[in-house]
Scaffold this active site. Structure first.
Site, PDB file in Angstrom:
ATOM      1  CE  LYS A   9      -4.850  -9.606  15.888  1.00 48.57           C
ATOM      2  NZ  LYS A   9      -6.136  -9.183  16.473  1.00 48.57           N
ATOM      3  CB  SER A  25       8.666  -9.205   1.845  1.00 49.49           C
ATOM      4  OG  SER A  25       9.989  -8.861   2.207  1.00 49.49           O
ATOM      5  CE1 TYR A  58       8.393 -11.834  -0.391  1.00 45.74           C
ATOM      6  CE2 TYR A  58       6.959 -10.276  -1.502  1.00 45.74           C
ATOM      7  CZ  TYR A  58       8.218 -10.781  -1.268  1.00 45.74           C
ATOM      8  OH  TYR A  58       9.303 -10.232  -1.889  1.00 45.74           O
TER       9      TYR A  58
END
Length: 117
Positions: A9, A25, A58
């Site tokens: 995270k 992305s 991503y």
């Protein structure tokens, strides 16, 4: 039993920009990707703390030390420069591994640099 766990995270990063006309992305400073054990192309969930948006995309690498956190493509509609976001990745572990696993959590400053621990 398998468990889907938080792996990494990046917490409270500041969105530095958006690029709507891009294939998609999130572009992230390579230093942050390395600190959070995230690979280029790895699937991540992005949480926008300002507007509540949550989505998967991503990662793409931005230059080291640039502080870049940039939403691209359709995701650009889900944030504005200055928004605070968290970037999460997950892993699939068996029950025994999951009970011992510790996620990597990176806190960042206002310039998207990892804070000293």
């Amino acid at each position: 039993m398998r468990r889907f766990m938080l792996k990494s995270k990046i917490h409270r990063a500041t969105l530095t920009g958006t690029e709507l006309h891009y294939e998609g992305s999130i572009t992230v400073d390579r230093n942050l990707l390395d600190e959070a054990d995230l690979l280029p192309g790895e699937q991540v969930q992005v949480l926008n703390l300002n507007n509540g948006a949550r989505f998967f995309t991503y990662t793409i690498t931005a230059p080291r030390g640039s502080g870049t956190v940039l939403l691209n493509g359709p995701a650009a509609r889900l944030g504005m420069p200055g928004d605070l976001i968290s970037i999460l990745s997950y892993c699939d572990l068996d029950d025994e591994e999951a009970r011992k696993f510790e996620p990597t959590v990176i806190l960042v400053d206002e310039d998207n640099r990892p804070r000293k621990k």
